[in-house]
Design an enzyme around this catalytic site. Structure first.
Site, short mmCIF file in Angstrom:
data_model
loop_
_atom_site.label_atom_id
_atom_site.label_comp_id
_atom_site.label_asym_id
_atom_site.label_seq_id
_atom_site.Cartn_x
_atom_site.Cartn_y
_atom_site.Cartn_z
N GLU A 128 -25.60 13.42 -10.58
CA GLU A 128 -25.48 13.21 -9.14
C GLU A 128 -24.06 13.42 -8.66
OE1 GLU A 128 -24.10 9.43 -10.89
OE2 GLU A 128 -25.56 10.91 -11.44
N ASP B 182 -33.82 14.40 -5.67
CA ASP B 182 -33.43 15.80 -5.47
C ASP B 182 -33.19 16.10 -3.99
OD1 ASP B 182 -33.61 16.23 -8.19
OD2 ASP B 182 -35.56 17.22 -8.09
N HIS C 219 -38.10 11.26 -8.63
CA HIS C 219 -37.10 12.33 -8.80
C HIS C 219 -37.11 13.33 -7.65
CE1 HIS C 219 -35.61 11.20 -12.75
NE2 HIS C 219 -36.86 10.80 -13.00
N ASN D 110 -33.95 7.65 -7.56
CA ASN D 110 -34.96 8.11 -8.51
C ASN D 110 -35.85 6.97 -8.97
OD1 ASN D 110 -33.92 10.66 -8.34
ND2 ASN D 110 -33.00 10.67 -10.37
#
Length: 158
Positions: free
Chosen positions: A37, A11, A7, A2
């Protein structure tokens, strides 16, 4: 991921890791996103299974590159593992088992990451597990000193 790639990249890595882990489960396995996570994997394994080899295989699966915007992103994983067999698995409280696996996970992170820590209960520890499982680190250490639980470190494959 990230911090370096944003982000959306994080993802995508989580989706990729989750899909790869799902591919390693059989019909008796379940995989859950467990916040942030972290994933929680519950798998029914044969009594004669080589758990350390299975953990090493999961490490390799997690470490595979994830494609992202023309580049490959690689991650590692710290894993906590608790194996319960037979009646121990049937009688175990889910929240207690998760708490112990989480303790193993944090031990793996403290050991430099990219490894798995596995708890193996033995001897009187198998009986004591039903009465009062060791949920705090000091209790776990006392159980280790009594020989009731072994802590095995499984390094990530190169």
């Amino acid at each position: 991921i990230n911090d370096q790639h944003g982000h959306a990249a994080g993802d995508e890595v989580l989706r990729g890791v989750g899909a790869r882990l799902l591919g390693e489960l059989d019909r008796h396995g379940e995989l859950f996103r467990w916040g942030g996570e972290e994933f929680l994997l519950v798998q029914d394994v044969p009594a004669d299974a080589d758990i350390e080899a299975w953990l090493a295989r999961l490490q390799r699966v997690v470490q595979r590159d994830t494609p992202w915007v023309g580049q490959m992103l690689r991650v590692s994983a710290s894993m906590g593992c608790l194996v319960l067999a037979g009646e121990d698995a049937e009688d175990a409280r889910f929240d207690t088992a998760v708490r112990l696996a989480d303790t193993a996970l944090y031990m793996a992170k403290a050991e430099g990451r990219a490894c798995a820590i596995r708890f193996v209960f033995a001897g009187e520890g198998l009986d004591a597990w039903h009465r009062q499982p060791p949920c705090r680190r000091d209790e776990l250490q006392a159980w280790r000193e009594r020989g009731w639980v072994q802590v095995r470190r499984v390094p990530a494959p190169e």
